[in-house]
Design a protein around this motif. Structure first.
Motif, PDB file in Angstrom:
ATOM      1  N   TYR A 260       0.843  -1.215   0.000  1.00  0.00           N
ATOM      2  CA  TYR A 260       0.000   0.000   0.000  1.00  0.00           C
ATOM      3  C   TYR A 260       0.872   1.258   0.000  1.00  0.00           C
ATOM      4  O   TYR A 260       0.623   2.203  -0.751  1.00  0.00           O
ATOM      5  CB  TYR A 260      -0.905  -0.044   1.240  1.00  0.00           C
ATOM      6  CG  TYR A 260      -1.673   1.222   1.521  1.00  0.00           C
ATOM      7  CD1 TYR A 260      -2.966   1.393   1.024  1.00  0.00           C
ATOM      8  CD2 TYR A 260      -1.116   2.238   2.297  1.00  0.00           C
ATOM      9  CE1 TYR A 260      -3.679   2.555   1.291  1.00  0.00           C
ATOM     10  CE2 TYR A 260      -1.820   3.406   2.571  1.00  0.00           C
ATOM     11  CZ  TYR A 260      -3.106   3.562   2.062  1.00  0.00           C
ATOM     12  OH  TYR A 260      -3.806   4.700   2.328  1.00  0.00           O
ATOM     13  N   ASP A 261       1.897   1.270   0.865  1.00  0.00           N
ATOM     14  CA  ASP A 261       2.768   2.451   0.965  1.00  0.00           C
ATOM     15  C   ASP A 261       3.429   2.751  -0.380  1.00  0.00           C
ATOM     16  O   ASP A 261       3.524   3.912  -0.788  1.00  0.00           O
ATOM     17  CB  ASP A 261       3.858   2.232   2.033  1.00  0.00           C
ATOM     18  CG  ASP A 261       3.268   2.172   3.449  1.00  0.00           C
ATOM     19  OD1 ASP A 261       2.104   2.579   3.623  1.00  0.00           O
ATOM     20  OD2 ASP A 261       3.985   1.717   4.367  1.00  0.00           O
ATOM     21  N   VAL A 288      -8.966   3.888  -0.699  1.00  0.00           N
ATOM     22  CA  VAL A 288      -9.689   3.980   0.577  1.00  0.00           C
ATOM     23  C   VAL A 288     -10.071   2.577   1.070  1.00  0.00           C
ATOM     24  O   VAL A 288      -9.881   2.234   2.242  1.00  0.00           O
ATOM     25  CB  VAL A 288     -10.954   4.861   0.433  1.00  0.00           C
ATOM     26  CG1 VAL A 288     -11.786   4.823   1.710  1.00  0.00           C
ATOM     27  CG2 VAL A 288     -10.552   6.287   0.094  1.00  0.00           C
ATOM     28  N   ASP A 289     -10.569   1.755   0.167  1.00  0.00           N
ATOM     29  CA  ASP A 289     -10.939   0.391   0.569  1.00  0.00           C
ATOM     30  C   ASP A 289      -9.718  -0.371   1.085  1.00  0.00           C
ATOM     31  O   ASP A 289      -9.810  -1.137   2.051  1.00  0.00           O
ATOM     32  CB  ASP A 289     -11.581  -0.361  -0.608  1.00  0.00           C
ATOM     33  CG  ASP A 289     -12.989   0.163  -0.906  1.00  0.00           C
ATOM     34  OD1 ASP A 289     -13.534   0.909  -0.063  1.00  0.00           O
ATOM     35  OD2 ASP A 289     -13.539  -0.162  -1.981  1.00  0.00           O
ATOM     36  N   MET A 290      -8.590  -0.132   0.439  1.00  0.00           N
ATOM     37  CA  MET A 290      -7.356  -0.789   0.904  1.00  0.00           C
ATOM     38  C   MET A 290      -7.025  -0.319   2.319  1.00  0.00           C
ATOM     39  O   MET A 290      -6.686  -1.125   3.193  1.00  0.00           O
ATOM     40  CB  MET A 290      -6.190  -0.444  -0.037  1.00  0.00           C
ATOM     41  CG  MET A 290      -6.304  -1.090  -1.405  1.00  0.00           C
ATOM     42  SD  MET A 290      -5.337  -0.211  -2.658  1.00  0.00           S
ATOM     43  CE  MET A 290      -3.678  -0.660  -2.241  1.00  0.00           C
ATOM     44  N   SER A 291      -7.131   0.975   2.552  1.00  0.00           N
ATOM     45  CA  SER A 291      -6.775   1.513   3.879  1.00  0.00           C
ATOM     46  C   SER A 291      -7.720   0.967   4.956  1.00  0.00           C
ATOM     47  O   SER A 291      -7.297   0.699   6.077  1.00  0.00           O
ATOM     48  CB  SER A 291      -6.789   3.045   3.857  1.00  0.00           C
ATOM     49  OG  SER A 291      -8.119   3.523   3.840  1.00  0.00           O
ATOM     50  N   ILE A 292      -8.981   0.774   4.598  1.00  0.00           N
ATOM     51  CA  ILE A 292      -9.935   0.230   5.590  1.00  0.00           C
ATOM     52  C   ILE A 292      -9.539  -1.214   5.943  1.00  0.00           C
ATOM     53  O   ILE A 292      -9.534  -1.600   7.113  1.00  0.00           O
ATOM     54  CB  ILE A 292     -11.383   0.265   5.037  1.00  0.00           C
ATOM     55  CG1 ILE A 292     -11.844   1.708   4.841  1.00  0.00           C
ATOM     56  CG2 ILE A 292     -12.339  -0.474   5.975  1.00  0.00           C
ATOM     57  CD1 ILE A 292     -13.150   1.846   4.046  1.00  0.00           C
ATOM     58  N   LYS A 293      -9.202  -1.979   4.928  1.00  0.00           N
ATOM     59  CA  LYS A 293      -8.817  -3.381   5.177  1.00  0.00           C
ATOM     60  C   LYS A 293      -7.586  -3.455   6.080  1.00  0.00           C
ATOM     61  O   LYS A 293      -7.505  -4.295   6.977  1.00  0.00           O
ATOM     62  CB  LYS A 293      -8.545  -4.091   3.852  1.00  0.00           C
ATOM     63  CG  LYS A 293      -9.807  -4.334   3.036  1.00  0.00           C
ATOM     64  CD  LYS A 293      -9.531  -5.227   1.833  1.00  0.00           C
ATOM     65  CE  LYS A 293     -10.811  -5.577   1.092  1.00  0.00           C
ATOM     66  NZ  LYS A 293     -11.213  -4.592   0.084  1.00  0.00           N
ATOM     67  N   LEU A 294      -6.645  -2.561   5.838  1.00  0.00           N
ATOM     68  CA  LEU A 294      -5.426  -2.572   6.668  1.00  0.00           C
ATOM     69  C   LEU A 294      -5.756  -2.214   8.115  1.00  0.00           C
ATOM     70  O   LEU A 294      -5.303  -2.873   9.050  1.00  0.00           O
ATOM     71  CB  LEU A 294      -4.395  -1.586   6.092  1.00  0.00           C
ATOM     72  CG  LEU A 294      -3.806  -1.983   4.733  1.00  0.00           C
ATOM     73  CD1 LEU A 294      -3.023  -0.822   4.129  1.00  0.00           C
ATOM     74  CD2 LEU A 294      -2.906  -3.211   4.874  1.00  0.00           C
TER      75      LEU A 294
END
Ligand code: FAD
Ligand code: COA
Length: 394
Positions: A260-261, A288-294
């Motif tokens: 992600y980073d 955004v969806d990726m950040s929520i999963k993390l």
């Protein structure tokens, strides 16, 4: 939700520095060479990241699982294999011995791990993967010894680990089965050989091998006595194993956070249609969806690790954390690769390695399906037909 204290933030910063300055630059070559990262192991030991959870009286730092997952995530962002080494240097076999072992066993395990040895935990067999209770490796009591025979498979660290924790069915001198127990065995001892190495999709710089145990004689004091005895041995050992499941989920999270980073930077640099690609809503929503999963993975992991206290993580919390983190990390890493376009598909880009590495975590350490069954069995408070030979109603 757990917030990190000052000491934990310092630990995180220390791990982050090692990961970015030292481990990350080596990750690509280790993946290509497929050789165990001894250089990273030395650095982990020098920094005190191996055996952090070993109590102070045995030479460790007496840190807890929340401290450990903080370090694991940082290291795994740079290199999944090295993240796994930190897991096994602090959770799983080592914590089983530290909690269930006697003084001599604890001293023995601490001696190896504090020098950087990543213990090998030997549960799986060619015909007993998910059905771990159907293992056939056996330990027969003979005087003050046990004679062990069996074949283990997919053992992480086979050929590089010195300390082994071998799960086996234990029989008394009359051939009566007492339950499932675990034995300490050291590489080089007669009767323990390393078999075939699997050519793995990812996590290539750590060997996955067969461990062949043939007429291996171990003194009776190599048997770890689970707290409720051998008849309840499997349950006790799996209870300890919940720590490793949380650790495995954390490696998956770390790899996905690392991916992600990289994607976050890239989409702000790469231009198409005369503007940075981060200006396209299709990628913004994906981000955004990726950040929520993390964040959700981290919350489940911190909960499972933080609630463990001085014991082991809870069976349901550990399973929930590993299921969610392993599945969502595959998705996040895949989406990060997508954001790089063709560049993400090149072997010159770390995303390609991360994508192969992260794929493992819904399999090793209990598959996502089995962990759902384990969780359902706990939620419903009943044994389920999926893991029995035939339907049982109790
Ligand atoms: P199987 O049990 O044959 O399962 C095959 C498929 O069937 C899976 O999708 C599974 O989810 C599904 N399935 C099976 N039973 C059920 C059911 N009742 N309900 C629904 N679905 C079901 N083992 C060790 O002991 N030590 C290690 O260090 C170790 N390291 C590993 C490292 C890697 C990289 C990998 C890939 C595996 C490792 N393992 C290790 C083995 C791992 O724990 C097993 O692979 C895992 O438990 C699954 O067993 P299996 O591969 O035999 O799959
Ligand atoms: N934590 C605590 N206790 C656990 C446990 C866990 N993670 N997993 C199982 N147990 C307990 C059960 O609660 C049960 O106790 P009980 O007799 O008081 O009910 C006991 O262990 C036996 O489990 P059970 O579910 O009855 O066994 P089973 O043969 O039906 O199913 C699995 C076996 C699926 C639970 C188990 O073999 C498994 O976890 N498979 C995955 C293997 C794995 O993770 N391998 C990783 C190798 S690295």
């Amino acid at each position: 939700m757990y917030s990190l204290n000052t000491q934990q933030k310092r630990l995180q910063e220390k791990a982050r520095r090692l990961a970015t300055e030292v481990i990350s630059p080596r990750a690509k070559q280790h993946d290509i060479d497929q050789e165990y990262p001894w250089d990273n192991v030395k650095d982990l030991s020098d920094m005190g990241f191996m055996g952090m959870t070993i109590p102070k009286e045995y030479g460790g730092q007496g840190l807890n699982y929340l401290d450990t997952v903080i370090v694991v995530e940082e290291i795994a962002k740079a290199c999944g294999v090295t993240g796994r080494i930190v897991v096994e240097g602090n959770m799983g076999a080592i914590s089983t011995v530290m909690k269930y072992g006697n003084d001599k066993q604890k001293k023995m395990a601490a001696k190896y791990v504090l020098k950087g040895d990543k213990p090998a935990i030997c549960i799986t067999e060619p015909n007993a993967g998910s059905a771990a209770t159907q293992m056939t490796t056996r330990a027969d009591k003979k005087g003050d010894k046990y004679i062990l025979n069996g074949i283990k498979h997919w053992i992480t660290g086979g050929g590089v680990s010195k300390f082994h924790l071998i799960f086996a069915r234990v029989f008394d001198e009359n051939g009566e089965e007492l339950g499932i127990g675990s034995f300490i065995a050291i590489s080089g001892e007669q009767g323990l050989t390393v078999g075939k190495r699997e050519p793995t999709m990812g996590l290539r710089s750590i060997p996955e091998t067969e461990i062949i145990i043939q007429d291996m004689e171990l003194s009776a004091d190599r048997l770890i006595q689970p707290p409720k005895g051998l008849a309840r041995g499997f349950a006790g050992l799996m209870n300890a194993y919940n720590s490793q499941r949380v650790g495995a989920g954390t490696v998956a999270l770390g790899i996905a956070q690392g991916a992600y980073d990289l994607a976050l930077d890239y989409i702000q640099e790469r231009e198409q249609f005369s503007r940075p690609i981060c200006e396209f809503q299709g990628l913004q929503w994906m981000l955004v969806d990726m950040s929520i999963k993390l964040e959700a993975s981290r919350a489940l992991i911190y909960k499972a690790a933080g609630n463990a206290g001085t014991g082991f993580p809870d069976i349901i919390e550990a399973a929930q954390a590993k299921i969610y983190a392993s599945e969502s990390s595959i998705q996040v890493t895949s989406d990060a690769l997508q954001m790089f376009g063709a560049k993400g598909y090149s072997r010159d880009n770390p995303l390609e390695r991360m994508y192969r590495d992260v794929r493992m975590f819904t399999i090793g350490g209990g598959t996502a399906q089995i962990l759902r069954t384990v969780t359902a069995s706990q939620l419903l408070k009943r044994k389920l037909p999926q893991t029995r030979n035939g339907y049982q109603t109790h």
